[in-house]
Design an enzyme around this catalytic site. Sequence first.
Site, PDB file in Angstrom:
ATOM      1  N   LYS A   1     -30.546  14.636  53.205  1.00  0.00           N
ATOM      2  CA  LYS A   1     -31.189  15.875  53.185  1.00  0.00           C
ATOM      3  C   LYS A   1     -30.153  16.434  51.565  1.00  0.00           C
ATOM      4  CE  LYS A   1     -31.851  17.513  57.029  1.00  0.00           C
ATOM      5  NZ  LYS A   1     -31.222  18.389  59.041  1.00  0.00           N
TER       6      LYS A   1
ATOM      7  N   ARG B   1     -27.451  15.856  65.255  1.00  0.00           N
ATOM      8  CA  ARG B   1     -29.654  15.664  65.308  1.00  0.00           C
ATOM      9  C   ARG B   1     -29.492  14.150  66.149  1.00  0.00           C
ATOM     10  NH1 ARG B   1     -28.377  13.738  59.151  1.00  0.00           N
ATOM     11  NH2 ARG B   1     -28.010  15.235  58.089  1.00  0.00           N
TER      12      ARG B   1
ATOM     13  N   TYR C   1     -16.964  23.151  69.143  1.00  0.00           N
ATOM     14  CA  TYR C   1     -17.840  23.075  70.211  1.00  0.00           C
ATOM     15  C   TYR C   1     -16.077  22.538  71.425  1.00  0.00           C
ATOM     16  CZ  TYR C   1     -22.029  21.175  68.186  1.00  0.00           C
ATOM     17  OH  TYR C   1     -22.981  21.825  67.019  1.00  0.00           O
TER      18      TYR C   1
ATOM     19  N   LYS D   1     -19.259  24.235  56.380  1.00  0.00           N
ATOM     20  CA  LYS D   1     -19.519  23.158  56.802  1.00  0.00           C
ATOM     21  C   LYS D   1     -19.445  22.051  56.020  1.00  0.00           C
ATOM     22  CE  LYS D   1     -23.314  22.444  60.309  1.00  0.00           C
ATOM     23  NZ  LYS D   1     -24.812  22.498  60.677  1.00  0.00           N
TER      24      LYS D   1
ATOM     25  N   GLU E   1     -22.678  29.037  45.248  1.00  0.00           N
ATOM     26  CA  GLU E   1     -23.749  29.800  45.694  1.00  0.00           C
ATOM     27  C   GLU E   1     -23.072  29.602  46.506  1.00  0.00           C
ATOM     28  OE1 GLU E   1     -26.313  27.831  47.095  1.00  0.00           O
ATOM     29  OE2 GLU E   1     -26.291  25.728  46.650  1.00  0.00           O
TER      30      GLU E   1
ATOM     31  N   LYS F   1     -23.212  24.129  52.089  1.00  0.00           N
ATOM     32  CA  LYS F   1     -23.069  22.913  53.272  1.00  0.00           C
ATOM     33  C   LYS F   1     -23.631  22.018  52.986  1.00  0.00           C
ATOM     34  CE  LYS F   1     -26.404  21.688  57.810  1.00  0.00           C
ATOM     35  NZ  LYS F   1     -27.388  21.915  58.363  1.00  0.00           N
TER      36      LYS F   1
ATOM     37  N   SER G   1     -20.491  18.734  64.858  1.00  0.00           N
ATOM     38  CA  SER G   1     -20.497  17.730  65.677  1.00  0.00           C
ATOM     39  C   SER G   1     -19.738  16.620  65.477  1.00  0.00           C
ATOM     40  CB  SER G   1     -21.946  17.164  66.487  1.00  0.00           C
ATOM     41  OG  SER G   1     -21.935  17.170  64.710  1.00  0.00           O
TER      42      SER G   1
END
Length: 315
Positions: free
Chosen positions: A209, A197, A305, A240, A225, A187, A266
């Site tokens: 982040k 957000r 979505y 992602k 990872e 991610k 998004s």
Amino acid sequence: MRRNETIRAAVAETDFTLAQLVKPLFIQNQTKLKTEIKAMPGQYRFALKETLHEIEFSMKNNVKSFALFPVIPPAKKNAIGTHALEKNNLAAVAISKIKKEFPDCVLYADIALDPYTSHGHDGVLQNGKILNDESVGLLVQQALLMAEAGADFVAPSDMMDGRVGAIRSALDQNNFTETGILSYTAKYASNFYGPFRDALSSAPKTGNKKTYQMDYRNKNEALIEARLDYEEGADILMVKPALAYLDIIQLLKQNFSLPIAAFQVSGEYAMIKFAAKAGVINESQTILESVCAIKRAGADIIFTYFTNELIKLKV
Ligand code: PBG
């Protein structure tokens, strides 16, 4: 070989089915049935009753997997996100009600503290730093609560180190041996999360982040990872965002035999929607092209979505 659509369809190398899609749903505890998310035209925050209607519609049309994201009012947020661990919180109540009404649906519960923290970070923040191990302790408890509520998969999206292993052993010790783990493995610290957000009012109040999510300049690190998550007991590895990270999807697909998921996030949704609204691209054709590209790169499961649009396009 490209002469007409019948030939092209006969030799097409990629397709996807509605069964491979996961619909993200924003849920809210309000009397208002739904409120539109301005940054994501066509997406809503749903009250529980309306969430059930959405799921019913989706299930009837063969999209039967859902990822839930709760909208938490500011009054319930605090510095360590304790509401994430409270027994009857919105996510827990929603999961148990949905599973009761639709036992055949598959629910992915988001594991991360950002909807619940006043500062908007995914873990515990102290003197401007995220405390990895303290955060993992809370995420484990959050995962247990979601498993108890009936989630089919817990999906840690926080990017703390060691959380998959810690969640796996806690699930096993507490007899949740059938609860799966979809890990947000690669991610990236991405600008494409902006509209999400906005939907949750969860943008970080200070800093960013980048100390826990991945650096978009890195690719080998995704393999590190993925190996850690594989060894710690993940059942599904996720990349992602999706479209700007097709090389990462392909890399994980080629190096791991676990199912690979990708999240068309998004910002990817918003770009297509707003460009279509401006009349500069064809919306439905662009949706198909983008999802097909994610599939072609190697994703087995796609969070998107666009499920309602794809339901119409795939018949
Ligand atoms: C946070 C989380 C984010 C998304 C899913 N879980 C945002 C973030 O990391 O800040 C983004 C999803 C999207 O943009 O559609 N744990």
